[in-house]
Design an enzyme around this catalytic site. Structure first.
Site, PDB file in Angstrom:
ATOM      1  N   TYR A 171       1.276  -1.500  -0.398  1.00  0.00           N
ATOM      2  CA  TYR A 171       0.154  -0.177  -0.129  1.00  0.00           C
ATOM      3  C   TYR A 171       0.777   1.243   0.448  1.00  0.00           C
ATOM      4  O   TYR A 171       1.533   1.235   0.159  1.00  0.00           O
ATOM      5  CB  TYR A 171      -0.849  -0.133   0.994  1.00  0.00           C
ATOM      6  CG  TYR A 171      -0.502   0.408   2.259  1.00  0.00           C
ATOM      7  CD1 TYR A 171       0.709  -0.515   3.365  1.00  0.00           C
ATOM      8  CD2 TYR A 171      -0.780   1.730   3.127  1.00  0.00           C
ATOM      9  CE1 TYR A 171       1.065   0.103   4.425  1.00  0.00           C
ATOM     10  CE2 TYR A 171      -0.201   1.753   4.898  1.00  0.00           C
ATOM     11  CZ  TYR A 171       0.969   0.620   4.790  1.00  0.00           C
ATOM     12  OH  TYR A 171       1.396   1.102   6.156  1.00  0.00           O
ATOM     13  N   LYS A 229       6.812  -1.358   1.711  1.00  0.00           N
ATOM     14  CA  LYS A 229       5.534  -0.991   2.319  1.00  0.00           C
ATOM     15  C   LYS A 229       3.732  -2.158   2.859  1.00  0.00           C
ATOM     16  O   LYS A 229       3.528  -2.132   1.350  1.00  0.00           O
ATOM     17  CB  LYS A 229       4.962   0.169   1.874  1.00  0.00           C
ATOM     18  CG  LYS A 229       3.574   1.457   2.849  1.00  0.00           C
ATOM     19  CD  LYS A 229       4.127   2.426   2.271  1.00  0.00           C
ATOM     20  CE  LYS A 229       3.134   3.600   3.193  1.00  0.00           C
ATOM     21  NZ  LYS A 229       3.196   3.157   4.933  1.00  0.00           N
ATOM     22  N   GLU A 233      11.704   2.406  14.733  1.00  0.00           N
ATOM     23  CA  GLU A 233      10.847   3.345  14.102  1.00  0.00           C
ATOM     24  C   GLU A 233       9.315   2.979  14.961  1.00  0.00           C
ATOM     25  O   GLU A 233       9.577   1.967  16.333  1.00  0.00           O
ATOM     26  CB  GLU A 233      10.278   3.163  12.801  1.00  0.00           C
ATOM     27  CG  GLU A 233      10.248   1.824  12.362  1.00  0.00           C
ATOM     28  CD  GLU A 233       8.732   1.736  10.413  1.00  0.00           C
ATOM     29  OE1 GLU A 233       9.357   2.551  10.249  1.00  0.00           O
ATOM     30  OE2 GLU A 233       9.171   0.317  10.715  1.00  0.00           O
ATOM     31  N   LEU A 293      10.330   1.518   7.670  1.00  0.00           N
ATOM     32  CA  LEU A 293       9.844   1.879   6.088  1.00  0.00           C
ATOM     33  C   LEU A 293      10.381   3.809   5.854  1.00  0.00           C
ATOM     34  O   LEU A 293      10.359   4.544   7.179  1.00  0.00           O
ATOM     35  CB  LEU A 293       8.795   1.953   5.992  1.00  0.00           C
ATOM     36  CG  LEU A 293       7.672   2.459   5.123  1.00  0.00           C
ATOM     37  CD1 LEU A 293       8.305   1.905   4.139  1.00  0.00           C
ATOM     38  CD2 LEU A 293       7.137   2.670   5.039  1.00  0.00           C
TER      39      LEU A 293
HETATM   40  N1  PDD Z   1       2.377   4.670   7.465  1.00  0.00           N
HETATM   41  N2  PDD Z   1       7.077   3.980   8.824  1.00  0.00           N
HETATM   42  C1  PDD Z   1       5.946   2.760   9.234  1.00  0.00           C
HETATM   43  C2  PDD Z   1       5.900   1.844   9.587  1.00  0.00           C
HETATM   44  C3  PDD Z   1       4.740   3.702   8.422  1.00  0.00           C
HETATM   45  O1  PDD Z   1       4.115   2.876   8.170  1.00  0.00           O
HETATM   46  C4  PDD Z   1       4.707   5.166   8.123  1.00  0.00           C
HETATM   47  C5  PDD Z   1       3.874   5.557   7.821  1.00  0.00           C
HETATM   48  C6  PDD Z   1       5.882   5.325   8.109  1.00  0.00           C
HETATM   49  C7  PDD Z   1       6.313   7.149   7.897  1.00  0.00           C
HETATM   50  O2  PDD Z   1       6.191   6.758   6.627  1.00  0.00           O
HETATM   51  P1  PDD Z   1       5.911   8.266   5.637  1.00  0.00           P
HETATM   52  O3  PDD Z   1       6.632   9.597   6.142  1.00  0.00           O
HETATM   53  O4  PDD Z   1       5.817   7.614   4.121  1.00  0.00           O
HETATM   54  O5  PDD Z   1       4.108   8.974   5.775  1.00  0.00           O
HETATM   55  C8  PDD Z   1       6.928   4.924   8.881  1.00  0.00           C
HETATM   56  C9  PDD Z   1       1.713   5.017   6.633  1.00  0.00           C
HETATM   57  C10 PDD Z   1       1.234   6.776   7.941  1.00  0.00           C
HETATM   58  C11 PDD Z   1       0.217   4.601   7.458  1.00  0.00           C
HETATM   59  O6  PDD Z   1       0.444   4.077   7.463  1.00  0.00           O
HETATM   60  O7  PDD Z   1      -0.852   4.788   7.652  1.00  0.00           O
END
Ligand code: PDD
Length: 283
Positions: free
Chosen positions: A32, A145, A177, A201
């Protein structure tokens, strides 16, 4: 809510349905992407798209659309919510097949869906939150992701039970994280964030924050740090597409700095807001 984009069709949410034999449903066999739109403009589409392609490539699922086609789908979705302030969610699974079998048949048709949800981009830096230190129990390919998020959900629930907004995860004492965000600490005015390896991620927001912080004259190091260094940091904040720059004032019973938004975090959050496609303060 917006219409749902499903396999090339635009449907009302109640009409949008996928097969019970979809491998996303049976095996979480898919990926996703989440991206914020501000008044119909996306921050860093190319980076979100590059990550979408990376995840698909890692899972060997074909990408059904070009970059331009994806941008047009996302913009059409964003325009269906108030002010075109939208969080776009894209999900692509390997497709459906019967009977259920672990090894997928070759050449399955991926299932592709995308939606838009209205959101309000934060106008000021959010108040500090409390997070909870937990052991990272997830798999070793957190750079993909993937929709396989059971570990993340279990950890998010545990953090919530403990009174935290998010977990802050570690593997053998090394910070990774959050369940849905990346972490930064500040020590002696230097900004640290764990390296974008397979244990996290690599957030698009993380990358942008690093750039914005450097442009603001700060030293940023993508370096592993320990739980002890986390707990004794001067400042801590987390980042994601939906939270942008979120200060952390407490981790479990341990206060970070004076528990308030630190000066470096405030500087970065302000610079981040100013870098968005439009700034609320300019209205
Ligand atoms: N999640 N780490 C994880 C495990 C995440 O699921 C996310 C983002 C991030 C931050 O990534 P970004 O800056 O590209 O949004 C780091 C999204 C927001 C979600 O799962 O809804």
């Amino acid at each position: 809510m917006s219409q749902v984009f499903l396999n090339g069709h635009w449907l009302r949410p109640e009409e949008a349905a996928v097969s019970v034999f979809d491998r996303g449903f049976l095996f979480a066999d898919g990926m996703y992407e989440v991206m914020p739109f501000y008044r119909g403009h996306v921050l860093l589409f190319a980076k979100h798209y590059a990550r979408l392609e990376r995840s698909l490539k890692a899972l060997e699922i074909p990408n059904p659309y070009s970059e331009d086609e994806w941008l047009s789908i996302c913009q059409t979705l964003a325009e269906q919510v108030p002010d075109a302030n939208a969080i776009i969610y894209i999900q692509i699974t390997r497709g459906a097949e019967y009977p259920r079998q672990h090894l997928p048949s070759p050449d399955l048709e991926p299932t592709v869906m995308a939606t838009a949800t209205h959101w309000t981009p934060p106008a000021t830096t959010a108040l500090p939150v409390r997070t909870e230190l937990l052991e990272d129990i997830r798999w070793l390919r957190c750079d993909i992701k993937s929709i396989s998020l059971l570990g993340n959900i279990m950890l998010k629930r545990e953090a919530s039970r403990l009174g935290g907004f998010e977990p802050v995860l570690h593997r053998a004492g090394r910070v990774t994280e959050g369940a849905s965000c990346n972490y930064f600490i500040v020590k002696d005015e230097v900004v640290y964030t764990p390296p974008a390896d397979e244990l996290i991620l690599g957030g698009v927001t993380r990358d942008w924050v690093i750039q914005v912080a450097k442009e603001a004259g700060l030293e940023v190091r993508e370096e592993a740090f320990s739980v002890a260094e986390l707990m004794s940091a001067d400042e801590c904040f987390l980042t994601s597409s939906t939270r942008e720059v979120q200060p952390v004032g407490q981790i479990g019973d341990n206060q970070i700095g004076n528990g308030q938004i630190g000066p470096v975090t405030e500087r970065i959050a302000t610079a981040f807001r100013a870098s968005r496609p439009y700034s609320l303060s300019e209205e």
